[in-house]
Scaffold this active site. Structure first.
Site, mmCIF file in Angstrom:
data_model
loop_
_atom_site.group_PDB
_atom_site.id
_atom_site.type_symbol
_atom_site.label_atom_id
_atom_site.label_comp_id
_atom_site.label_asym_id
_atom_site.label_seq_id
_atom_site.Cartn_x
_atom_site.Cartn_y
_atom_site.Cartn_z
ATOM 1 N N ASN A 71 -11.954 -4.349 1.546
ATOM 2 C CA ASN A 71 -10.602 -4.466 2.098
ATOM 3 C C ASN A 71 -10.215 -5.904 2.420
ATOM 4 O O ASN A 71 -9.032 -6.251 2.387
ATOM 5 C CB ASN A 71 -10.438 -3.543 3.309
ATOM 6 C CG ASN A 71 -10.253 -2.098 2.861
ATOM 7 O OD1 ASN A 71 -10.110 -1.832 1.670
ATOM 8 N ND2 ASN A 71 -10.262 -1.173 3.803
ATOM 9 N N ARG B 187 -12.588 4.478 4.143
ATOM 10 C CA ARG B 187 -14.045 4.552 4.054
ATOM 11 C C ARG B 187 -14.461 5.864 3.415
ATOM 12 O O ARG B 187 -13.985 6.923 3.798
ATOM 13 C CB ARG B 187 -14.618 4.438 5.467
ATOM 14 C CG ARG B 187 -16.100 4.203 5.494
ATOM 15 C CD ARG B 187 -16.463 3.637 6.851
ATOM 16 N NE ARG B 187 -17.808 3.960 7.225
ATOM 17 C CZ ARG B 187 -18.286 3.789 8.444
ATOM 18 N NH1 ARG B 187 -17.503 3.338 9.391
ATOM 19 N NH2 ARG B 187 -19.524 4.085 8.718
ATOM 20 N N HIS C 54 -10.419 -0.818 17.693
ATOM 21 C CA HIS C 54 -10.115 0.501 17.133
ATOM 22 C C HIS C 54 -11.414 1.127 16.653
ATOM 23 O O HIS C 54 -11.748 1.079 15.497
ATOM 24 C CB HIS C 54 -9.146 0.319 15.964
ATOM 25 C CG HIS C 54 -8.652 1.599 15.388
ATOM 26 N ND1 HIS C 54 -8.207 2.650 16.158
ATOM 27 C CD2 HIS C 54 -8.506 2.007 14.107
ATOM 28 C CE1 HIS C 54 -7.822 3.634 15.379
ATOM 29 N NE2 HIS C 54 -8.002 3.277 14.124
ATOM 30 N N GLY D 215 0.884 -1.156 0.000
ATOM 31 C CA GLY D 215 0.000 0.000 0.000
ATOM 32 C C GLY D 215 0.929 1.215 0.000
ATOM 33 O O GLY D 215 1.671 1.429 0.966
ATOM 34 N N ARG E 17 -2.721 10.224 20.146
ATOM 35 C CA ARG E 17 -3.710 11.313 20.097
ATOM 36 C C ARG E 17 -4.032 11.776 21.509
ATOM 37 O O ARG E 17 -4.073 12.969 21.792
ATOM 38 C CB ARG E 17 -4.987 10.808 19.394
ATOM 39 C CG ARG E 17 -4.776 10.675 17.906
ATOM 40 C CD ARG E 17 -6.002 10.170 17.175
ATOM 41 N NE ARG E 17 -5.759 10.273 15.736
ATOM 42 C CZ ARG E 17 -6.246 9.450 14.823
ATOM 43 N NH1 ARG E 17 -7.028 8.435 15.187
ATOM 44 N NH2 ARG E 17 -5.980 9.624 13.552
HETATM 45 N N1 APR Z 1 -2.632 -4.341 -2.983
HETATM 46 C C1 APR Z 1 -1.785 -3.291 -2.850
HETATM 47 N N2 APR Z 1 -2.216 -2.042 -2.734
HETATM 48 C C2 APR Z 1 -3.529 -1.817 -2.759
HETATM 49 C C3 APR Z 1 -4.480 -2.874 -2.900
HETATM 50 C C4 APR Z 1 -3.964 -4.184 -3.037
HETATM 51 N N3 APR Z 1 -4.757 -5.237 -3.187
HETATM 52 N N4 APR Z 1 -5.715 -2.318 -2.871
HETATM 53 C C5 APR Z 1 -5.562 -0.996 -2.711
HETATM 54 N N5 APR Z 1 -4.252 -0.681 -2.649
HETATM 55 C C6 APR Z 1 -3.604 0.622 -2.476
HETATM 56 C C7 APR Z 1 -4.283 1.796 -3.154
HETATM 57 O O1 APR Z 1 -3.986 1.841 -4.541
HETATM 58 C C8 APR Z 1 -3.710 2.968 -2.372
HETATM 59 O O2 APR Z 1 -2.552 3.522 -2.993
HETATM 60 O O3 APR Z 1 -3.591 0.961 -1.108
HETATM 61 C C9 APR Z 1 -3.318 2.364 -1.018
HETATM 62 C C10 APR Z 1 -4.098 2.951 0.139
HETATM 63 O O4 APR Z 1 -3.701 4.264 0.271
HETATM 64 P P1 APR Z 1 -4.703 5.482 0.608
HETATM 65 O O5 APR Z 1 -5.962 5.301 -0.176
HETATM 66 O O6 APR Z 1 -3.934 6.744 0.454
HETATM 67 O O7 APR Z 1 -5.076 5.209 2.127
HETATM 68 P P2 APR Z 1 -4.234 5.541 3.442
HETATM 69 O O8 APR Z 1 -4.625 6.866 3.966
HETATM 70 O O9 APR Z 1 -2.789 5.260 3.201
HETATM 71 O O10 APR Z 1 -4.847 4.444 4.425
HETATM 72 C C11 APR Z 1 -4.695 3.079 4.180
HETATM 73 O O11 APR Z 1 -5.030 2.473 6.477
HETATM 74 O O12 APR Z 1 -5.766 3.653 8.337
HETATM 75 C C12 APR Z 1 -6.127 2.782 7.312
HETATM 76 O O13 APR Z 1 -8.435 3.335 6.951
HETATM 77 C C13 APR Z 1 -7.152 3.396 6.402
HETATM 78 O O14 APR Z 1 -7.684 1.323 5.363
HETATM 79 C C14 APR Z 1 -7.000 2.550 5.183
HETATM 80 C C15 APR Z 1 -5.496 2.247 5.146
#
Ligand code: APR
Length: 312
Positions: A99, A86, A179, A11, A155
């Site tokens: 997810n 979300r 959480h 991610g 926090r």
């Molecule tokens: N494999 C790899 N990456 C993925 C997949 C997957 N199967 N599905 C989605 N992604 C990537 C997206 O393309 C995106 O770049 O995961 C990344 C998530 O990044 P953001 O949307 O910027 O989210 P972020 O703020 O980093 O949070 C990620 O952490 O705190 C939790 O609720 C939040 O579930 C969320 C996660």
């Protein structure tokens, strides 16, 4: 010659990219960013490589897509933020479904290519996603944890510091449970440089801080407009990884698999744990009073409901 540690960040979104920078600045190990959006992972990695001459760190940052998990081969730590945050109009169930699909693929990739990794799950809904990671990888329980309590506690520390006029570093906080809105901040165990919090702030102020901590994520979501918090979540997850990689044995509230502690078995629940080279080396059992026990029981029930929806 000793080789550097390897950290796979699965991610490469807001939290993933921020963690990559933090890992680099702390020289924690070589970083591999992985994302379904291959260009994002590669682009952020290249951008970060170009900070090295200015910031002066030695570790390498590379990126790639999910088509080839081989790039995470033999990672020492995997931190997982893959998934979607979300969005307005999305129910918790919808989020869980989307997810869970992402976590399933990621877990299979980790199991195959990084079978000895310590895994930190950040993706929400946290309590069920970390459970799914544990089930699908089949890793020992001490090698899979969820990041929630370090963030919630951070926090709380900040809000207390702001009210008390002290450094957040001198605030000792402790948050148990899942959480969510029913997390359990343990005011009795909080202090400012050893002075019980109840002697530092009056009750109404403490109650307001507890409430603000519970809703801490939402407050930032509504300020940002799009997306959710990422600096503090990234810092929290990196601190957990660092304690493992450097065998610091720090006590952090983490979502860990309980085996009878706090009267809970077979669920990941936020509790204080000692993180060292052995992963979760110990679960610290705090003595709870009746009210705290009741709050924890309520929180555990919502974790149980969320996990049941994964059908794992
Ligand atoms: N494999 C790899 N990456 C993925 C997949 C997957 N199967 N599905 C989605 N992604 C990537 C997206 O393309 C995106 O770049 O995961 C990344 C998530 O990044 P953001 O949307 O910027 O989210 P972020 O703020 O980093 O949070 C990620 O952490 O705190 C939790 O609720 C939040 O579930 C969320 C996660």
């Amino acid at each position: 010659m000793a080789t550097r540690k390897k950290i796979a960040l699965i991610g490469a979104g807001q939290i993933g990219g921020t963690m990559a920078l933090m890992c680099g600045q702390r020289n924690l190990g070589d970083v591999v960013l992985v994302d379904i959006m291959e260009g994002v992972a590669k682009g952020k990695a290249l951008d970060l490589q170009q900070t090295r001459g200015v910031l002066g760190f030695d570790v390498d940052v590379t990126g790639g897509g999910t088509g080839d998990y081989a790039i995470i081969a033999d990672a020492d730590v995997c931190i997982v933020t893959a998934g979607v945050p979300r969005k307005p109009g999305m129910s918790r169930d919808d989020l869980l479904k989307v997810n869970l699909e992402a976590i399933t693929k990621v877990a299979q990739g980790i199991k195959r290519h990084a079978p000895n990794a310590f895994v930190v799950v950040v993706t929400n809904p946290l309590d069920s996603m970390v459970y799914a990671m544990y089930k699908i990888t089949g890793f020992p329980k001490g090698r899979v944890v969820g990041m929630a309590g370090v963030l919630d506690t951070a926090r709380f520390q900040y809000f207390v510091a702001e009210a008390a006029g002290c450094s957040p570093q001198d605030v000792v906080g402790s948050v148990l449970g899942g959480h969510g809105d029913d997390m359990v901040p343990l005011v009795r165990y909080c202090s400012v440089s050893g002075v019980p919090l109840t002697k530092v702030l009056d009750r109404s102020k403490i109650d307001a801080i507890v409430e603000r901590t519970r809703k801490g994520g939402g407050e930032i979501v509504s300020l940002l407009g799009t997306g959710s918090a990422f600096y503090a979540p990234a810092a929290a997850a990196v601190a957990m990884a660092e304690s493992y990689l450097r065998d610091q044995k720090r006590t952090f509230p983490c979502s860990a698999l309980l085996d009878g502690q706090y009267g809970v078995k077979g669920l990941f629940v936020g509790v204080p744990v000692v993180l060292g080279a052995g992963g979760v080396e110990r679960i610290v059992e705090l003595e709870l009073d009746d009210q705290e026990r009741a709050m924890l029981a309520r929180s555990v029930e919502s974790v149980r409901r969320s996990v049941a929806e994964t059908k794992l």
